[in-house]
Design a protein around this motif. Structure first.
Motif, PDB file in Angstrom:
ATOM      1  N   LEU A   1       0.827  -1.211   0.000  1.00  0.00           N
ATOM      2  CA  LEU A   1       0.000   0.000   0.000  1.00  0.00           C
ATOM      3  C   LEU A   1       0.863   1.262   0.000  1.00  0.00           C
ATOM      4  O   LEU A   1       0.608   2.204  -0.770  1.00  0.00           O
ATOM      5  N   PHE A   2       1.878   1.306   0.845  1.00  0.00           N
ATOM      6  CA  PHE A   2       2.726   2.492   0.952  1.00  0.00           C
ATOM      7  C   PHE A   2       3.525   2.721  -0.330  1.00  0.00           C
ATOM      8  O   PHE A   2       3.488   3.799  -0.933  1.00  0.00           O
ATOM      9  N   PHE A   3       4.236   1.693  -0.774  1.00  0.00           N
ATOM     10  CA  PHE A   3       5.071   1.847  -1.968  1.00  0.00           C
ATOM     11  C   PHE A   3       4.235   1.901  -3.244  1.00  0.00           C
ATOM     12  O   PHE A   3       4.648   2.497  -4.241  1.00  0.00           O
ATOM     13  N   GLY A   4       3.039   1.266  -3.215  1.00  0.00           N
ATOM     14  CA  GLY A   4       2.167   1.347  -4.385  1.00  0.00           C
ATOM     15  C   GLY A   4       1.732   2.778  -4.646  1.00  0.00           C
ATOM     16  O   GLY A   4       1.714   3.246  -5.788  1.00  0.00           O
ATOM     17  N   HIS A   5       1.381   3.495  -3.574  1.00  0.00           N
ATOM     18  CA  HIS A   5       1.002   4.902  -3.718  1.00  0.00           C
ATOM     19  C   HIS A   5       2.182   5.722  -4.254  1.00  0.00           C
ATOM     20  O   HIS A   5       2.016   6.555  -5.159  1.00  0.00           O
ATOM     21  N   LEU A   6       3.369   5.481  -3.728  1.00  0.00           N
ATOM     22  CA  LEU A   6       4.549   6.220  -4.189  1.00  0.00           C
ATOM     23  C   LEU A   6       4.902   5.873  -5.632  1.00  0.00           C
ATOM     24  O   LEU A   6       5.397   6.723  -6.385  1.00  0.00           O
ATOM     25  N   THR A   7       4.657   4.634  -6.032  1.00  0.00           N
ATOM     26  CA  THR A   7       4.963   4.222  -7.407  1.00  0.00           C
ATOM     27  C   THR A   7       4.144   5.012  -8.408  1.00  0.00           C
ATOM     28  O   THR A   7       4.639   5.404  -9.467  1.00  0.00           O
ATOM     29  N   ASP A   8       2.870   5.228  -8.096  1.00  0.00           N
ATOM     30  CA  ASP A   8       2.033   6.025  -8.997  1.00  0.00           C
ATOM     31  C   ASP A   8       2.442   7.495  -8.985  1.00  0.00           C
ATOM     32  O   ASP A   8       2.314   8.193  -9.989  1.00  0.00           O
ATOM     33  N   ARG A   9       2.945   7.981  -7.875  1.00  0.00           N
ATOM     34  CA  ARG A   9       3.318   9.396  -7.767  1.00  0.00           C
ATOM     35  C   ARG A   9       4.719   9.682  -8.307  1.00  0.00           C
ATOM     36  O   ARG A   9       4.933  10.673  -9.010  1.00  0.00           O
ATOM     37  N   LEU A  10       5.685   8.821  -7.969  1.00  0.00           N
ATOM     38  CA  LEU A  10       7.093   9.124  -8.236  1.00  0.00           C
ATOM     39  C   LEU A  10       7.688   8.355  -9.409  1.00  0.00           C
ATOM     40  O   LEU A  10       8.780   8.703  -9.870  1.00  0.00           O
ATOM     41  N   GLY A  11       7.010   7.325  -9.870  1.00  0.00           N
ATOM     42  CA  GLY A  11       7.526   6.599 -11.027  1.00  0.00           C
ATOM     43  C   GLY A  11       7.873   5.160 -10.723  1.00  0.00           C
ATOM     44  O   GLY A  11       8.161   4.791  -9.581  1.00  0.00           O
ATOM     45  N   ARG A  12       7.860   4.333 -11.771  1.00  0.00           N
ATOM     46  CA  ARG A  12       8.120   2.894 -11.617  1.00  0.00           C
ATOM     47  C   ARG A  12       9.588   2.620 -11.294  1.00  0.00           C
ATOM     48  O   ARG A  12       9.905   1.863 -10.388  1.00  0.00           O
ATOM     49  N   LYS A  13      10.491   3.232 -12.052  1.00  0.00           N
ATOM     50  CA  LYS A  13      11.918   2.928 -11.919  1.00  0.00           C
ATOM     51  C   LYS A  13      12.451   3.289 -10.539  1.00  0.00           C
ATOM     52  O   LYS A  13      13.167   2.506  -9.910  1.00  0.00           O
ATOM     53  N   LYS A  14      12.111   4.470 -10.058  1.00  0.00           N
ATOM     54  CA  LYS A  14      12.606   4.896  -8.756  1.00  0.00           C
ATOM     55  C   LYS A  14      12.159   3.932  -7.665  1.00  0.00           C
ATOM     56  O   LYS A  14      12.937   3.551  -6.783  1.00  0.00           O
ATOM     57  N   LEU A  15      10.899   3.509  -7.740  1.00  0.00           N
ATOM     58  CA  LEU A  15      10.371   2.662  -6.668  1.00  0.00           C
ATOM     59  C   LEU A  15      10.820   1.217  -6.793  1.00  0.00           C
ATOM     60  O   LEU A  15      11.029   0.553  -5.771  1.00  0.00           O
ATOM     61  N   PHE A  16      10.973   0.689  -8.027  1.00  0.00           N
ATOM     62  CA  PHE A  16      11.396  -0.717  -8.061  1.00  0.00           C
ATOM     63  C   PHE A  16      12.859  -0.869  -7.647  1.00  0.00           C
ATOM     64  O   PHE A  16      13.302  -1.971  -7.299  1.00  0.00           O
ATOM     65  N   ASN A  17      13.624   0.203  -7.640  1.00  0.00           N
ATOM     66  CA  ASN A  17      14.967   0.156  -7.060  1.00  0.00           C
ATOM     67  C   ASN A  17      14.917   0.302  -5.540  1.00  0.00           C
ATOM     68  O   ASN A  17      15.645  -0.367  -4.813  1.00  0.00           O
ATOM     69  N   ILE A  18      14.039   1.182  -5.057  1.00  0.00           N
ATOM     70  CA  ILE A  18      13.914   1.380  -3.609  1.00  0.00           C
ATOM     71  C   ILE A  18      13.381   0.122  -2.932  1.00  0.00           C
ATOM     72  O   ILE A  18      13.905  -0.323  -1.899  1.00  0.00           O
ATOM     73  N   THR A  19      12.330  -0.476  -3.492  1.00  0.00           N
ATOM     74  CA  THR A  19      11.735  -1.652  -2.849  1.00  0.00           C
ATOM     75  C   THR A  19      12.701  -2.833  -2.834  1.00  0.00           C
ATOM     76  O   THR A  19      12.769  -3.567  -1.844  1.00  0.00           O
ATOM     77  N   LEU A  20      13.465  -3.012  -3.906  1.00  0.00           N
ATOM     78  CA  LEU A  20      14.459  -4.081  -3.910  1.00  0.00           C
ATOM     79  C   LEU A  20      15.546  -3.789  -2.882  1.00  0.00           C
ATOM     80  O   LEU A  20      16.032  -4.699  -2.201  1.00  0.00           O
ATOM     81  N   GLY A  21      15.910  -2.519  -2.745  1.00  0.00           N
ATOM     82  CA  GLY A  21      16.897  -2.144  -1.737  1.00  0.00           C
ATOM     83  C   GLY A  21      16.421  -2.442  -0.326  1.00  0.00           C
ATOM     84  O   GLY A  21      17.183  -2.934   0.519  1.00  0.00           O
ATOM     85  N   VAL A  22      15.146  -2.139  -0.049  1.00  0.00           N
ATOM     86  CA  VAL A  22      14.570  -2.442   1.266  1.00  0.00           C
ATOM     87  C   VAL A  22      14.621  -3.938   1.531  1.00  0.00           C
ATOM     88  O   VAL A  22      15.029  -4.399   2.616  1.00  0.00           O
ATOM     89  N   TYR A  23      14.203  -4.724   0.533  1.00  0.00           N
ATOM     90  CA  TYR A  23      14.240  -6.180   0.687  1.00  0.00           C
ATOM     91  C   TYR A  23      15.657  -6.675   0.941  1.00  0.00           C
ATOM     92  O   TYR A  23      15.914  -7.476   1.851  1.00  0.00           O
ATOM     93  N   LEU A  24      16.588  -6.197   0.134  1.00  0.00           N
ATOM     94  CA  LEU A  24      17.968  -6.666   0.202  1.00  0.00           C
ATOM     95  C   LEU A  24      18.571  -6.415   1.587  1.00  0.00           C
ATOM     96  O   LEU A  24      19.154  -7.315   2.205  1.00  0.00           O
ATOM     97  N   VAL A  25      18.429  -5.198   2.084  1.00  0.00           N
ATOM     98  CA  VAL A  25      18.989  -4.846   3.394  1.00  0.00           C
ATOM     99  C   VAL A  25      18.300  -5.637   4.508  1.00  0.00           C
ATOM    100  O   VAL A  25      18.949  -6.152   5.431  1.00  0.00           O
ATOM    101  N   ALA A  26      16.978  -5.766   4.425  1.00  0.00           N
ATOM    102  CA  ALA A  26      16.228  -6.422   5.491  1.00  0.00           C
ATOM    103  C   ALA A  26      16.515  -7.918   5.567  1.00  0.00           C
ATOM    104  O   ALA A  26      16.679  -8.472   6.662  1.00  0.00           O
ATOM    105  N   THR A  27      16.595  -8.583   4.419  1.00  0.00           N
ATOM    106  CA  THR A  27      16.844 -10.027   4.472  1.00  0.00           C
ATOM    107  C   THR A  27      18.280 -10.322   4.869  1.00  0.00           C
ATOM    108  O   THR A  27      18.558 -11.330   5.542  1.00  0.00           O
TER     109      THR A  27
END
Length: 483
Positions: free
Chosen positions: A81-107
């Motif tokens: 929900l949070f990143f989905g809203h940002l994806t529509d506002r800020l763009g696909r490329k910016k968010l698919f890098n951010i979300t992968l970064g969050v996953y990578l650091v967290a795991t």
């Protein structure tokens, strides 16, 4: 009175007429990895449950192990929900890098957990990254893949979850073998595996552009056209083809400002039939998937006497059926059509699930034949589930696509991740085969009802541009249509 600006664009037509190329293969690999990562995470988390309880540092109780699973699901829902809203506002490329970064650091951090609370937090953040990936990635893939191939590619990518699940099953057998690494080091390396894979994919995503469709609808039609220019030049050079010109066929007005009110208005007023249809598809597939997959090991160990450390081997054929279904049936969703194939896969998987329940009730199955039956059922159910994600992605306007995907994903995850496993856990605890049969029968009915609903509410979206299936909110066209 000031007149609204009108911009004529050919970006969608140019993207949809592109031949399959190295560029599209990069899109599939760099973005489609999300489902493999999710499958890996879910399977590993289930496989290392016993090791977490015996870990000298963690020593989790069964209840705490369950809570970490819930934390992962909660993170996935809120992250979507949070990143989905940002994806529509800020763009696909910016968010698919951010979300992968969050996953990578967290795991990666999960591998260094020192107590229950740190493990719980890192699993929540890992889920948030994966949930965010679903909305950002589904949007980007559907907007970059040509319309004539959108169904088969989307289904194959969604089905790749089970490649990750199979990998997780194999890794768990090796990593948790006490003669190889030992339980303490094994479970930590299991979670670190996802981080290593994520680093490789983060590098590949550097070469992907922003979605031209997103740029086009966010006041940057010139940049959208330049991005398509670069894609076309790359394809002509790599594939040795000459692309024919296309005619601009979409007129845009002012950029639409997405709000929760506009999203609600679009879903409930403009597309109520599609909204109901998407919810039904997501609810049915989420229930049987999460209910059966998360209790799969319990059925094998409690009713068939399979050793806990052998469960991974029984997951492999189950995962194979789940992956092959979308891969082999996917092309039919583009040729025969969405409505026919969604009706067929949902209904057939429901009927087969009912037959499996009957055989289980009559005591005619053992661990091997039960696995064979599950593999056949989910060959069709996996294609059906993947089609649900495809449907909710392509049925609504581009300006709210990522958030819409997130909303439906959250609904399915909450229902299937909480309701389904809980119900089946209660039924299995009764140790009565007849109780389990009732749960299977409920899942079968839900799938059949969803299939029948397709005859009334299904959408013929095959080979049609996204802008034709659901006109952008900023487009100068007629009002939205449920057709």
């Amino acid at each position: 009175m000031a007149t609204e600006p009108r911009i004529l664009t050919d970006v969608p037509a140019r993207l949809d007429r592109l031949p399959w190329s190295r560029f599209h293969r990069l899109v599939v690999i760099a973005l489609g990895i999300t489902w493999i990562l999710d499958g890996l995470e879910v399977t590993l988390a289930g496989s290392v449950a016993a090791a977490l309880q015996t870990s000298p540092r963690l020593q989790l109780t069964p209840e705490q192990v369950g809570l970490t699973g819930s934390a992962y699901l909660a993170g996935a829902v809120l992250g979507a929900l949070f990143f989905g809203h940002l994806t529509d506002r800020l763009g696909r490329k910016k968010l698919f890098n951010i979300t992968l970064g969050v996953y990578l650091v967290a795991t990666a951090a999960t591998a260094f957990s020192w107590d229950f609370y740190s493990f719980l937090l890192f699993r929540f953040l890992t889920g948030a990254g994966i949930g965010g990936e679903y909305s950002a990635i589904n949007s980007a893939i559907q907007e970059l893949i040509p319309a004539r191939l959108r169904g088969r590619i989307d289904l194959a990518i969604n089905g790749s979850f089970w490649v990750g699940a199979a990998g997780g099953a194999i890794l768990s057998v090796w990593l948790l073998d006490p003669n190889v690494l030992g339980p303490e080091l094994g479970w930590r390396l299991a979670f670190a595996t996802g981080a290593v894979l994520g680093l490789v994919i983060l590098y590949l995503r550097r070469f992907l552009p922003e979605s031209p469709r997103w740029l086009m609808l966010h006041g940057q039609p010139g940049e959208a056209s330049r991005v398509v220019d670069r894609i076309e030049a790359e394809i002509e050079a790599s594939e040795g083809v000459t692309l024919t010109p296309v005619k601009a066929n979409l007129v845009l007005g002012n950029t639409h400002r997405t709000t929760l009110v506009s999203v609600a208005r679009t879903l409930l007023r403009d597309y109520p039939g599609r909204t109901a249809f998407g919810l039904i598809l997501m609810a049915a597939q989420a229930f049987i998937y999460n209910a059966i997959f998360f209790t799969y090991a319990l059925v094998l160990t409690r009713f068939y006497g399979v050793a806990a450390d052998d469960v991974g081997w029984y997951i492999l054929p189950f995962a194979a059926g789940n992956f092959l279904g979308p891969l082999l049936l996917g092309p039919l969703f583009d040729s025969i059509g969405r409505k026919t194939m969604i009706f067929g896969t949902y209904t057939l998987s429901g009927i087969l699930l009912g037959i499996t329940a009957l055989l289980f009730d009559l005591g005619m199955l053992d661990a091997t034949t039960q696995t064979v039956m599950w593999s056949i059922v989910f060959f069709f159910a996996s294609a059906a589930a993947s089609a649900a994600y495809l449907t909710v992605g392509e049925s609504f306007p581009l300006e709210i696509r990522a958030l819409t995907i997130a909303l439906f994903y959250a609904f399915g995850t909450l229902l299937g991740g909480v309701g389904g496993p809980w119900l089946f856990g209660v039924l299995i605890a009764s140790e009565s085969p007849r109780e389990i049969v009732l749960g299977y029968a409920l899942g079968a009915v839900l799938m059949i009802v969803a299939g029948l609903t397709t005859r009334k509410l299904g959408i013929s979206a095959e080979r049609r541009p996204l802008e034709e299936v659901a006109p952008p909110l900023s487009a100068h066209r007629g009002g939205p249509s449920e057709a």
